[in-house]
Design an enzyme around this catalytic site. Structure first.
Site, PDB file in Angstrom:
ATOM      1  N   HIS A 313       0.790  -1.119   0.046  1.00  0.00           N
ATOM      2  CA  HIS A 313      -0.026  -0.002  -0.049  1.00  0.00           C
ATOM      3  C   HIS A 313       0.857   1.083   0.029  1.00  0.00           C
ATOM      4  O   HIS A 313       1.825   1.364   0.602  1.00  0.00           O
ATOM      5  CB  HIS A 313      -0.802   0.074   1.275  1.00  0.00           C
ATOM      6  CG  HIS A 313      -2.044   0.797   1.114  1.00  0.00           C
ATOM      7  ND1 HIS A 313      -1.814   2.127   1.244  1.00  0.00           N
ATOM      8  CD2 HIS A 313      -3.345   0.559   0.723  1.00  0.00           C
ATOM      9  CE1 HIS A 313      -3.246   2.500   1.088  1.00  0.00           C
ATOM     10  NE2 HIS A 313      -4.200   1.765   0.465  1.00  0.00           N
ATOM     11  N   ASP A 371      -8.089  -5.635   0.250  1.00  0.00           N
ATOM     12  CA  ASP A 371      -8.464  -6.548  -0.789  1.00  0.00           C
ATOM     13  C   ASP A 371      -8.027  -8.049  -0.520  1.00  0.00           C
ATOM     14  O   ASP A 371      -8.452  -8.737  -1.372  1.00  0.00           O
ATOM     15  CB  ASP A 371      -7.707  -6.006  -2.303  1.00  0.00           C
ATOM     16  CG  ASP A 371      -8.589  -4.621  -2.425  1.00  0.00           C
ATOM     17  OD1 ASP A 371      -9.836  -4.597  -2.131  1.00  0.00           O
ATOM     18  OD2 ASP A 371      -8.097  -3.759  -2.986  1.00  0.00           O
TER      19      ASP A 371
HETATM   20  N1  CMC Z   1       3.983  -7.670  -4.633  1.00  0.00           N
HETATM   21  C1  CMC Z   1       5.333  -7.450  -4.956  1.00  0.00           C
HETATM   22  N2  CMC Z   1       6.114  -6.580  -4.926  1.00  0.00           N
HETATM   23  C2  CMC Z   1       5.361  -5.239  -4.456  1.00  0.00           C
HETATM   24  C3  CMC Z   1       4.114  -5.200  -4.227  1.00  0.00           C
HETATM   25  C4  CMC Z   1       3.400  -6.429  -4.401  1.00  0.00           C
HETATM   26  N3  CMC Z   1       2.083  -6.341  -4.138  1.00  0.00           N
HETATM   27  N4  CMC Z   1       3.859  -4.083  -3.792  1.00  0.00           N
HETATM   28  C5  CMC Z   1       4.879  -3.231  -3.886  1.00  0.00           C
HETATM   29  N5  CMC Z   1       5.924  -4.025  -4.073  1.00  0.00           N
HETATM   30  C6  CMC Z   1       7.163  -3.666  -4.026  1.00  0.00           C
HETATM   31  C7  CMC Z   1       7.611  -2.799  -5.593  1.00  0.00           C
HETATM   32  O1  CMC Z   1       8.025  -3.648  -6.653  1.00  0.00           O
HETATM   33  C8  CMC Z   1       8.665  -1.735  -5.055  1.00  0.00           C
HETATM   34  O2  CMC Z   1       9.845  -2.785  -4.987  1.00  0.00           O
HETATM   35  P1  CMC Z   1      11.647  -2.159  -5.322  1.00  0.00           P
HETATM   36  O3  CMC Z   1      11.564  -1.034  -4.241  1.00  0.00           O
HETATM   37  O4  CMC Z   1      12.379  -3.199  -5.365  1.00  0.00           O
HETATM   38  O5  CMC Z   1      11.212  -1.370  -6.448  1.00  0.00           O
HETATM   39  C9  CMC Z   1       8.420  -1.766  -3.548  1.00  0.00           C
HETATM   40  O6  CMC Z   1       7.554  -2.887  -3.162  1.00  0.00           O
HETATM   41  C10 CMC Z   1       7.558  -0.420  -3.437  1.00  0.00           C
HETATM   42  O7  CMC Z   1       6.391  -0.402  -4.265  1.00  0.00           O
HETATM   43  P2  CMC Z   1       5.858   0.560  -5.016  1.00  0.00           P
HETATM   44  O8  CMC Z   1       5.456  -0.039  -6.123  1.00  0.00           O
HETATM   45  O9  CMC Z   1       6.734   1.809  -5.161  1.00  0.00           O
HETATM   46  O10 CMC Z   1       4.841   1.254  -3.910  1.00  0.00           O
HETATM   47  P3  CMC Z   1       3.528   2.230  -4.358  1.00  0.00           P
HETATM   48  O11 CMC Z   1       3.224   2.917  -3.233  1.00  0.00           O
HETATM   49  O12 CMC Z   1       3.919   2.884  -5.626  1.00  0.00           O
HETATM   50  O13 CMC Z   1       2.260   0.944  -4.759  1.00  0.00           O
HETATM   51  C11 CMC Z   1       0.698  -0.429  -4.552  1.00  0.00           C
HETATM   52  C12 CMC Z   1       1.311   0.714  -3.985  1.00  0.00           C
HETATM   53  C13 CMC Z   1      -0.872  -0.641  -3.832  1.00  0.00           C
HETATM   54  C14 CMC Z   1      -0.177   0.009  -5.984  1.00  0.00           C
HETATM   55  C15 CMC Z   1       1.441  -1.603  -4.768  1.00  0.00           C
HETATM   56  O14 CMC Z   1       1.574  -1.997  -3.595  1.00  0.00           O
HETATM   57  C16 CMC Z   1       0.623  -2.675  -5.568  1.00  0.00           C
HETATM   58  O15 CMC Z   1       0.724  -2.610  -6.612  1.00  0.00           O
HETATM   59  N6  CMC Z   1       0.120  -3.672  -4.874  1.00  0.00           N
HETATM   60  C17 CMC Z   1      -1.009  -4.878  -5.426  1.00  0.00           C
HETATM   61  C18 CMC Z   1      -1.999  -4.262  -5.844  1.00  0.00           C
HETATM   62  C19 CMC Z   1      -3.130  -3.734  -4.544  1.00  0.00           C
HETATM   63  O16 CMC Z   1      -3.351  -4.811  -3.643  1.00  0.00           O
HETATM   64  N7  CMC Z   1      -3.807  -2.893  -4.550  1.00  0.00           N
HETATM   65  C20 CMC Z   1      -4.656  -2.392  -3.626  1.00  0.00           C
HETATM   66  C21 CMC Z   1      -4.366  -1.283  -2.894  1.00  0.00           C
HETATM   67  S1  CMC Z   1      -5.349  -1.293  -1.367  1.00  0.00           S
HETATM   68  C22 CMC Z   1      -7.215  -0.917  -2.021  1.00  0.00           C
HETATM   69  C23 CMC Z   1      -7.283   0.625  -2.537  1.00  0.00           C
HETATM   70  O17 CMC Z   1      -6.987   1.601  -1.855  1.00  0.00           O
HETATM   71  O18 CMC Z   1      -7.090   0.594  -3.562  1.00  0.00           O
END
Ligand code: CMC
Length: 436
Positions: A313, A371
């Site tokens: 998140h 989720d």
């Molecule tokens: N699985 C594997 N790796 C992950 C995941 C995941 N679900 N989420 C983040 N990472 C890794 C990402 O690759 C990055 O790694 P590195 O530092 O090596 O590049 C690190 O963790 C930081 O992640 P980020 O993408 O920079 O984080 P963000 O804040 O931009 O993204 C997120 C947040 C929710 C989009 C992401 O965690 C994600 O895509 N999660 C899966 C989708 C999901 O479950 N979304 C629902 C969110 S809760 C409901 C809502 O409010 O909508």
């Protein structure tokens, strides 16, 4: 928002004069540096794609402490709201800032209930869609189309219009989601039944048919109500910011909420519940719990492009408090339905355990989000996977509309207009077509 005595000083290594920037304090959470005059004073913009360090507005609705894993609606912890209040009380809280007393609740329930039907013409609009259309495609269209049916509530600058459009949206979303479901199933629409609770009526419109009596299961009713409460608002997330930005142009509330629905659809946001259940089903097909280790290895291999859906998140760097409540609901629903041995639930628990112990997830502070378990609950209730995000939209509508109305009432509100760092071609001349 109070100005603090502390000020930020921005200095430049090229000898340009430094400037002082005011700092404001909210009631809790990080202070903010006011950069509104930065461009006028220095000719510089700030650069923050993804709003990693930018407060886009001032708000008194929802507070998240991502490190602690804390979520408050108008100051009340989500755990207390989810266990002591129902969804309509939560709507009242988000919209008006206070939990209703007995009389206030009865009045609010009555007014919402009075608006549950949609204009009869809506079904003809719905008929234009293919039967296999994704429910979120349908919802984006239907919500936007409301502005064509309720002309007396489209002036965003009129407080009475804002009030009635808020009630209409909260009241009609369950009807529209259920209509989208019935249309895809080829079943007749069920009119709302106003003697039922908000969640009970939704179950009725989804699963009743004109041929048989339908009795609402109180465990499922309570579970659905909790899903609605947990999804009702979540501060300045992507869809809420979309609603604010869209509404900042003065467009009507139905159009602004339709923009929120469209944004929510994405798999990184509301679409994650659908993507998470699909992921669990895929692992189950591959061999189930025994394949968890292999799947986690794929997730950790960045070149695979696979993410553990329902994990991670932007704000929570701790366990999402909604995920804990959802896991509890999941157990209750599965046990009430005699599905304690549900293989997907077992798989989810195994995935969670391994991920929480794995260095990749620990170092990045990736925890289950709301989720991770919501899809298992919805599937057990009988809701098809493709409808999950529409249910999220139904629940988030109150948050969107509360945030939109808060923005319009804020004297500091302006049309949203971000700037950019331009990196395209500098000015050049168009050549005649034969010489290009
Ligand atoms: N699985 C594997 N790796 C992950 C995941 C995941 N679900 N989420 C983040 N990472 C890794 C990402 O690759 C990055 O790694 P590195 O530092 O090596 O590049 C690190 O963790 C930081 O992640 P980020 O993408 O920079 O984080 P963000 O804040 O931009 O993204 C997120 C947040 C929710 C989009 C992401 O965690 C994600 O895509 N999660 C899966 C989708 C999901 O479950 N979304 C629902 C969110 S809760 C409901 C809502 O409010 O909508």
């Amino acid at each position: 928002m109070k100005q603090t005595e502390n000020k930020a000083t921005l200095s430049f290594s090229n000898g340009s004069p430094s400037i002082e920037l005011p700092i404001y304090r909210g009631s809790v959470g990080p202070d903010v540096v006011d950069i509104r005059k930065l461009y006028a004073q220095t000719g510089l913009f700030t650069y923050d794609p993804g709003f990693l360090s930018t407060a886009s507005c001032q708000s008194g609705i929802t507070y998240i402490d991502g490190d602690k894993g804390e979520l408050l609606y108008r100051g009340y912890p989500i755990e207390q709201l989810a266990t002591q209040c129902d969804f309509l009380e939560t709507c009242h809280l988000l919209l008006y800032g206070n939990l209703p007393d007995v009389v206030g609740k009865a009045k609010f329930v009555k007014i919402v209930t009075n608006h549950t039907m949609v204009n009869e013409q809506m079904q003809f609009f719905l008929r234009g869609f293919r039967r296999d259309a994704h429910p979120m495609a349908i919802m984006t269209g239907l919500v936007g189309a409301l502005s064509a049916f309720y002309h007396d509530s489209t002036d965003i600058n009129n407080p009475e219009h804002r009030e009635i459009s808020a009630i209409r949206l909260i009241a009609k979303m369950p009807t529209l989601v259920a209509m989208a479901f019935k249309y895809s199933a080829g079943q007749p629409y069920m009119y709302p039944k106003n003697s039922l609770s908000y969640a009970g009526n939704f179950l009725h419109m989804m699963f009743a048919t004109p041929c048989e009596d339908y009795t609402v299961n109180p465990v499922l009713e309570r579970a659905l109500d909790r899903i609605f409460i947990l999804h009702a608002d979540h501060e300045q997330n992507a869809s809420t910011s979309t609603v604010r930005l869209c509404g900042s142009s003065g467009t009507n509330p139905f159009a602004a909420i339709a923009a929120g629905v469209a944004c929510l659809w994405g798999p990184a946001h509301g679409g994650a519940n659908e993507a998470c259940l699909n992921m669990l089903e895929d692992i189950q097909r591959m061999g189930g719990v025994g394949k968890v280790g292999e799947f986690i290895s794929q997730v950790k291999d960045k070149s695979s492009g696979i993410k553990l859906m329902g994990f991670g998140h932007r704000v929570y760097k701790n366990y999402d408090p909604r995920a804990k409540l959802m896991q509890e609901t999941c157990r209750e629903v599965l046990s009430a339905l005699g599905l304690q041995n549900d293989p997907l639930f077992k798989l989810a628990m195994a995935l969670e355990k391994i991920a929480l112990e794995d260095d990749y997830f620990v170092q990045r502070k990736l925890y289950p989000n709301v989720d991770f378990y919501s899809g298992i609950v919805q599937r057990a209730i009988g809701i098809p996977t493709s409808l999950f995000t529409a249910i999220f939209a139904l629940a988030r509508t109150v948050g969107w509309i509360a945030q939109l109305n808060e923005m319009i009432g804020d004297p500091e509100y302006k049309i949203g207009r971000p700037r950019q760092l331009y990196s395209g071609a500098v000015q050049r001349d168009v050549l005649p077509i034969a010489s290009r």
